[in-house]
Motif scaffolding. Structure first.
Motif, PDB file in Angstrom:
ATOM      1  N   ARG A  40       0.826  -1.208   0.000  1.00 48.81           N
ATOM      2  CA  ARG A  40       0.000   0.000   0.000  1.00 48.81           C
ATOM      3  C   ARG A  40       0.855   1.251   0.000  1.00 48.81           C
ATOM      4  NH1 ARG A  40      -5.155   0.516   3.801  1.00 48.81           N
ATOM      5  NH2 ARG A  40      -5.811  -0.966   2.211  1.00 48.81           N
ATOM      6  N   ARG A  76       0.830   4.280  -2.744  1.00 45.37           N
ATOM      7  CA  ARG A  76       0.677   5.677  -2.345  1.00 45.37           C
ATOM      8  C   ARG A  76       1.824   6.524  -2.892  1.00 45.37           C
ATOM      9  NH1 ARG A  76       0.246   6.089   3.802  1.00 45.37           N
ATOM     10  NH2 ARG A  76      -1.629   4.906   3.330  1.00 45.37           N
ATOM     11  N   HIS A 113     -11.343   5.036  -7.878  1.00 44.17           N
ATOM     12  CA  HIS A 113      -9.890   5.162  -7.771  1.00 44.17           C
ATOM     13  C   HIS A 113      -9.334   5.988  -8.926  1.00 44.17           C
ATOM     14  CE1 HIS A 113      -5.806   3.905  -6.633  1.00 44.17           C
ATOM     15  NE2 HIS A 113      -5.583   3.870  -7.939  1.00 44.17           N
ATOM     16  N   GLY A 154      -7.252  11.923   6.866  1.00 45.77           N
ATOM     17  CA  GLY A 154      -7.813  11.742   5.539  1.00 45.77           C
ATOM     18  C   GLY A 154      -9.042  10.866   5.626  1.00 45.77           C
ATOM     19  N   PHE A 155      -9.491  10.379   4.490  1.00 45.12           N
ATOM     20  CA  PHE A 155     -10.649   9.488   4.481  1.00 45.12           C
ATOM     21  C   PHE A 155     -10.482   8.472   3.361  1.00 45.12           C
ATOM     22  CE2 PHE A 155     -11.706  12.951   1.625  1.00 45.12           C
ATOM     23  CZ  PHE A 155     -12.307  12.318   0.537  1.00 45.12           C
ATOM     24  N   GLU A 156     -11.306   7.443   3.418  1.00 45.84           N
ATOM     25  CA  GLU A 156     -11.256   6.381   2.417  1.00 45.84           C
ATOM     26  C   GLU A 156     -12.620   6.251   1.769  1.00 45.84           C
ATOM     27  OE1 GLU A 156     -10.958   1.612   2.632  1.00 45.84           O
ATOM     28  OE2 GLU A 156      -9.113   2.650   3.276  1.00 45.84           O
ATOM     29  N   THR A 202     -10.228   3.699  -1.897  1.00 49.88           N
ATOM     30  CA  THR A 202      -9.266   4.715  -2.330  1.00 49.88           C
ATOM     31  C   THR A 202      -9.017   5.684  -1.192  1.00 49.88           C
ATOM     32  OG1 THR A 202      -9.935   4.582  -4.656  1.00 49.88           O
ATOM     33  CG2 THR A 202      -8.831   6.591  -3.951  1.00 49.88           C
ATOM     34  N   GLU A 203      -7.765   5.800  -0.787  1.00 47.51           N
ATOM     35  CA  GLU A 203      -7.403   6.697   0.296  1.00 47.51           C
ATOM     36  C   GLU A 203      -7.193   8.115  -0.238  1.00 47.51           C
ATOM     37  OE1 GLU A 203      -4.057   5.256   2.416  1.00 47.51           O
ATOM     38  OE2 GLU A 203      -4.954   3.296   2.850  1.00 47.51           O
ATOM     39  N   GLY A 255      -5.767  11.436   1.289  1.00 45.56           N
ATOM     40  CA  GLY A 255      -5.093  11.971   2.455  1.00 45.56           C
ATOM     41  C   GLY A 255      -5.128  13.484   2.522  1.00 45.56           C
TER      42      GLY A 255
END
Length: 468
Positions: A2, A6, A90, A275-277, A281-282, A284
């Protein structure tokens, strides 16, 4: 894994419309047929402007959307709506939206800088502008240097009969080869920096190759441009020439350009757990700050730039709209292609990955140079760099020392060969669109490749025997 994804996503956002890695699904399960929509949009870009120019001019956005649906609808039926939705989210959140925000900011800010003065496109002046753009590219990115230097180059050649070759060499030199010396220059090198490659490693290991390529291209351009210049004879210049001293209007946009570069670099170095997902999909906090900041830069540039500066630059949104629509289709249809490439020897492209290793198990720098380069000509060069970086072992310390020739080959292939096609590197299609918007008749997709095969490929072959 991951963290690698990123890092790749961050790198791809650096002054280039890059493509992050495909959403989380196993590319080894896919057949090569899933690449048909991507091939279809490439062929559409290549042949439809020639076969149906009027239709393409009015409906290229619909064509791009059609090929995107040709991937997502069957994918949703076979693998389920959740997988298709996750891939779509994504592609939009991690790739397309950051890409279009950054490109719009650079396009707007550079469009607010007007180089005034009595510029006339002699071979010497044109060569000087290309050389200056090449130097700038390694410090402000190939996209930033391209959108900044293109308009004065076009304006300087307003009175020339033959202009397309000037833009073609601009793409070769400023939009690609010039960005090869630092991680600031091109997304693959920034990605390598995030993965542990020293900041000055590239300039220390591919400087001779870069100087050879740039020097050769500048010499060939000067000879070719001189030949065209002599054939044209003495042509009348603009009937209302600008007799003011050389200088800049809208120079405040240089500060905004620096702010855009700083925002992208900040997003690469700043680590935050906030951040959020969304559907896997992250998103940040550093990315959000970057994108909001770039939108602010865009709006501020539009507000403070005098209308006369935009008029003098013949600024219009046409090229930006074209690139936004076409790259939306490319971003979406390339998802399965990147996934298949990530699958390595277990995927449909396993033969390509296997070809870069010698029978004794050692990497073959020449094959890495060509495999990484040829794939970078048609796919985004940052994830391609990542695939071959990991194929060569993925350990930056080893790659910078014991396997330094291999890392040099990967870096050079990813950056240099992005010039082989209009879609090989971020600014290529943008430069073409701006030039055509200014009335320059550019070669089509295959016509441009004829230029690259005639000029670049022989140089790459020579470089292979000398350095790789």
């Amino acid at each position: 894994m991951r963290s690698v994804r990123r890092a790749a996503a961050l790198a791809l956002l650096f002054l280039s419309p890059g493509l992050a890695l495909a959403a989380d699904f196993d590319g080894s399960r896919l057949s090569a047929a899933w690449g048909v929509p991507f091939a279809g949009i490439l062929l559409s870009i290549a042949v439809m402007p020639l076969l149906a120019p009027s239709f393409w001019h009015h409906h290229y956005g619909k064509v791009a959307a059609g090929w995107a649906l040709a991937f997502f609808v069957p994918f949703a039926v076979i693998y389920g709506g959740a997988a298709a939705s996750a891939s779509l989210v994504h592609a939009l959140l991690a790739e397309y939206i950051p890409f279009i925000v950054l490109l719009t900011a650079l396009f707007t800010v550079a469009g607010g800088i007007h180089i005034r003065g009595n510029l006339h496109g002699s071979p010497a002046l044109n060569t000087g502008i290309l050389a200056l753009g090449a130097v700038l590219a390694s410090f402000m990115g190939t996209t930033g240097a391209s959108v900044l230097m293109l308009r004065p180059l076009i304006r300087a050649n307003d009175n020339r009969l033959h202009k397309a070759h000037v833009i073609v060499f601009f793409i070769f030199i400023v939009s690609n080869a010039g960005g090869s010396l630092t991680p600031l220059g091109d997304p693959p090198l920034f990605l390598g920096f995030l993965l542990g490659v020293d900041f000055f490693w590239t300039v220390g290991h591919i400087l001779p190759e870069t100087l050879f390529l740039l020097g050769s291209l500048l010499l060939v351009f000067f000879a070719l441009d001189s030949w065209f210049f002599r054939r044209e004879g003495v042509l009348p210049v603009d009937p209302t020439p600008d007799t003011r001293r050389l200088g800049f209007d809208g120079a405040v946009n240089f500060a905004l350009l620096a702010a855009a570069v700083a925002l992208v670099l900040l997003s690469g170095f700043w680590k935050s757990p906030l951040g959020f997902e969304l559907m896997g999909t992250e998103v940040g906090l550093p990315g959000l700050v970057r994108d909001v900041g770039l939108v602010a830069v865009t709006l501020l540039s539009l507000r403070i730039t005098a209308a006369k500066v935009h008029a003098d630059n013949q600024f219009s949104w046409g090229p930006m709209v074209e690139v936004a629509k076409l790259f939306a289709g490319i971003f979406l249809t390339i998802v399965p292609v990147i996934a298949m490439l990530k699958a390595g020897v277990n995927g449909p492209f396993g033969a390509v990955v296997s070809a870069v290793t010698r029978p004794d198990g050692q990497p073959d720098p020449a094959m890495y140079f060509w495999a990484c380069g040829l794939l970078s000509s048609f796919l985004d060069n940052a994830p391609t760099y990542l695939v071959f970086f990991n194929t060569a072992g993925g350990d930056s310390a080893t790659l910078m020392t014991t396997l330094a020739p291999t890392l040099a080959a990967i870096s050079a292939g990813a950056v240099f060969m992005g010039a082989n096609t209009y879609i090989g590197n971020a600014p290529n299609l943008m430069v073409k669109a701006i030039a055509e918007d200014r009335g320059i008749r550019m070669p089509g997709f295959f016509g441009y490749m004829a230029w690259s095969c005639a000029i670049l490929v022989p140089l790459f072959i020579f470089m292979t025997f000398i350095w790789f």
